[in-house]
Design an enzyme around this catalytic site. Structure first.
Site, PDB file in Angstrom:
ATOM      1  N   GLY A   1       0.827  -1.199   0.000  1.00  0.00           N
ATOM      2  CA  GLY A   1       0.000   0.000   0.000  1.00  0.00           C
ATOM      3  C   GLY A   1       0.864   1.253   0.000  1.00  0.00           C
ATOM      4  N   SER A   2       0.415   2.250   0.729  1.00  0.00           N
ATOM      5  CA  SER A   2       1.020   3.576   0.632  1.00  0.00           C
ATOM      6  C   SER A   2       2.414   3.695   1.224  1.00  0.00           C
ATOM      7  CB  SER A   2       0.097   4.613   1.285  1.00  0.00           C
ATOM      8  OG  SER A   2      -1.075   4.763   0.516  1.00  0.00           O
TER       9      SER A   2
END
Length: 488
Positions: A216-217
Site C-alpha cells: 500500500g502507501s
C-alpha cells in the site's frame, strides 16, 4: 602359487577392495545424505546427549537445557518467554528437528562445529562434559518486548533495525507459539505440534520474514526516491503537474484519492496526505525499468539472509504501464515482507546507505572465547545523501502534520519520520485491509532505530477504523521509545 590358490587370493582381494570402496562411499560420499536421513536417529540422539549452548539477548540466555530423564534424549530444550522470542530462536525439538537460529547454528550450539574441535579434545582429556557454544544476538530485549506487547492479540509483525549497522533490534510475529511445548519426544509434544500444524492462524509462520503483503502507501517512499533520483522532481515543494482525475495508463479509470487537495500538489504535501494520483503518475513518469531498478537497490526481488532466510519481496519486472502505475502506490503485484520495508526505512534514515540486516552478533565457544563476530556490511546505496535527506524531510512532515501523528515521540532532540499505509487486498478488495507504518527516530548523533509494522488483522476493529496511523503507528512509537530509553 598354484592356479586354484591364485584364484582364491584374487577373489579375496576383490572382496576386500569392494569393502573398502563401499566403506569410503558411505563414510565420505554419502555421509551428509545419511546424516540428514529422517530415519537416522543417531544424529538426533547425539544432538541432545549434552547440554546445548544458549542463544543470548542483552547478555542473558533466552534458552536453556534440562535433563529430560529420557534414556536416549538426555537433554531437552527450554525457552524463556518462548512465544515472544520464537520468531528469533526458532525451535529445537527432539522429535521435529530444528528451525531458524537453532538450526542454522546447530553446530555451535551442540559443540559439534569444526571450530570447537579444540574444546572437544580438551574435554576428553579433562573429563569435563561436552557442552555447546553460545550464539549472541543483536536483539534488544526492550524493543522486542515493546513490539510483542504492542501487537498483543493482533495478527501481524514488527521489525526494527539499527540503520547505521543493520543490526536487527526487534523481530516479532503474532500469533506466536511456545517452542518448549514440543521440545521433547513424547505424546504431549506430538499433540502440541499437530495442534500448531492445524491452527488456521498459522502461529508457526514467521510473518516478519516469510510472509509478503501488499505494501500500500508505505511503498510511496520508494516511488518518491525514484522520482528524485531520476530528476522527475527537483523541488519537493513545487507543484507536480498532476491533474485532478488522472487516468491510469491503458485504462479509462481515474486514480482514486482518499484525500482532498491532491490536484497539482507538491511531492511533500502528496506524501503528507498520501495522494495516490501523484505517486502513480510519478511511477509512470519514471518508467517501469527505473522503478524496478530503484526497488531492487532497496532489496526487492531478492531473498535476504539474516542469517535466517527472508523470502524475496516483489516488484513486477514485466508490468505494463498501468500495472507499473499501480505498483508505484504499492498495489497491483507489489508485495513485501516487513523486513524489506524496515530496510527501506533504515536506508533513508542512514542518509542513503543500506546496511545488510543481521541478528547474530557473535559466536562463542563454551569457555566464552570469541569464534566469530559479524561486521556490519554495506548492501547498497539506493539513493544519494541529498535525496535521503529530502525523503527524511517529507517523512518528518508526515509525522508532524499528516497521517503519522500517532508516532510522534515528543522527546527533546528527537525527530521522527514515518509513513502510513492501508493496503487493500482480496478479490475486489473485499477482505479486511492491512495496516502499515514505517518510521525512524533520529537524534543529532544519527538514527538509532528504523521500524516497520504491519497489522494483518485486529479483533474488534471495524473495517472503516483500520488504518496505519491508528493501529500500526502506536506500536512503532513504543518500539522506538524502548530503543531510545535503553540507550540513554
Amino acid at each position: 602359487m598354484n592356479k586354484p590358490l591364485r584364484r582364491v587370493a584374487i577373489f579375496c582381494g576383490l572382496l576386500i577392495l569392494a569393502l573398502l570402496v563401499r566403506d569410503n562411499w558411505l563414510q565420505y560420499v554419502r555421509a551428509d545424505e545419511l546424516n540428514a536421513h529422517p530415519k537416522n536417529k543417531r544424529v538426533t540422539i547425539e544432538r541432545y546427549s549434552n547440554e546445548r549452548g544458549n542463544i543470548i539477548v542483552d547478555g542473558k540466555p533466552i534458552t536453556g537445557s534440562v535433563d529430560s530423564g529420557d534414556e536416549f534424549y538426555k537433554y531437552k530444550r527450554t525457552y524463556v518467554d518462548g512465544r515472544m522470542w520464537a520468531p528469533v530462536t526458532g525451535y529445537a525439538s527432539q522429535a521435529f528437528d530444528a528451525s531458524q537460529i537453532e538450526k542454522i547454528e546447530d553446530g555451535i550450539l551442540t559443540g559439534n562445529d569444526d571450530r570447537l574441535f579444540f574444546d572437544r579434545t580438551l574435554a576428553m582429556f579433562t573429563g569435563e562434559q561436552k557442552k555447546g557454544g553460545d550464539v549472541v544476538t543483536t536483539l534488544s530485549g526492550a524493543a522486542q518486548k515493546a513490539a510483542f506487547k504492542g501487537l498483543g492479540n493482533k495478527t501481524g509483525a514488527v521489525v526494527a533495525i539499527e540503520p547505521s549497522t543493520g543490526k536487527i533490534l526487534a523481530l516479532a510475529s503474532t500469533p506466536s507459539y511456545d517452542p518448549a511445548s514440543f521440545a521433547g519426544y513424547h505424546d504431549a509434544d506430538a499433540k502440541a505440534w499437530q495442534a500448531l500444524e492445524k491452527d488456521k492462524n498459522k502461529p508457526k509462520l514467521n510473518r516478519a520474514l516469510r510472509e509478503i503483503y501488499p505494501p500500500g502507501s508505505v511503498f510511496k517512499v520508494v516511488t518518491a526516491a525514484a522520482a528524485l533520483e531520476n530528476g522527475k522532481v527537483t523541488d519537493i515543494n513545487a507543484a507536480t503537474d498532476t491533474p485532478d482525475g488522472w487516468k491510469i495508463p491503458l485504462s479509462s479509470k481515474e486514480m482514486v484519492n482518499h484525500a482532498s487537495g491532491c490536484a497539482n500538489t507538491s511531492l511533500n504535501h502528496a506524501l503528507e496526505i498520501s495522494c495516490n494520483s501523484v505517486f502513480a503518475k510519478l511511477g509512470d513518469d519514471v518508467g517501469r525499468d527505473k522503478m524496478v531498478e530503484m526497488a531492487e537497490k532497496f532489496g526487492f526481488n531478492a531473498e535476504q539472509f539474516t542469517p535466517v532466510r527472508a523470502v524475496a519481496s516483489v516488484y513486477d519486472k514485466n508490468a505494463d504501464r498501468g500495472g507499473n502505475a499501480l505498483s508505484s502506490i504499492g498495489q497491483f503485484n507489489t508485495a513485501t515482507t516487513p523486513l524489506q520495508m524496515a530496510m527501506v526505512t533504515a536506508a533513508i534514515a542512514n542518509d542513503g546507505k543500506l546496511m545488510k540486516p543481521y541478528m547474530i552478533d557473535e559466536l562463542r565457544a563454551p569457555n566464552v572465547d570469541l569464534i566469530k563476530k559479524t561486521e556490519p556490511e554495506e548492501l547498497s546505496r539506493p539513493v544519494s545523501q541529498k535525496t535521503a535527506q529530502q525523503l527524511q524531510e517529507m517523512m518528518e512532515n508526515v509525522v508532524q502534520n499528516g497521517t503519522g501523528r500517532n508516532a510522534d515521540l515528543n522527546m527533546d532532540g528527537v525527530k521522527v519520520g514515518g509513513k502510513t499505509g492501508t493496503a487493500q487486498h482480496g478479490e475486489k478488495n473485499a477482505k479486511r485491509p492491512y495496516a502499515w507504518f514505517i518510521s525512524y527516530a533520529k537524534t543529532d548523533q544519527g538514527s538509532p532505530v528504523a521500524v516497520a509494522v504491519i497489522v494483518e488483522d485486529s479483533e474488534g476493529t471495524d473495517r472503516e477504523d483500520i488504518s496505519g496511523g491508528g493501529l500500526a503507528a502506536p506500536i512503532a512509537k513504543s518500539v522506538m521509545k524502548a530503543v531510545l530509553k535503553s540507550r540513554s
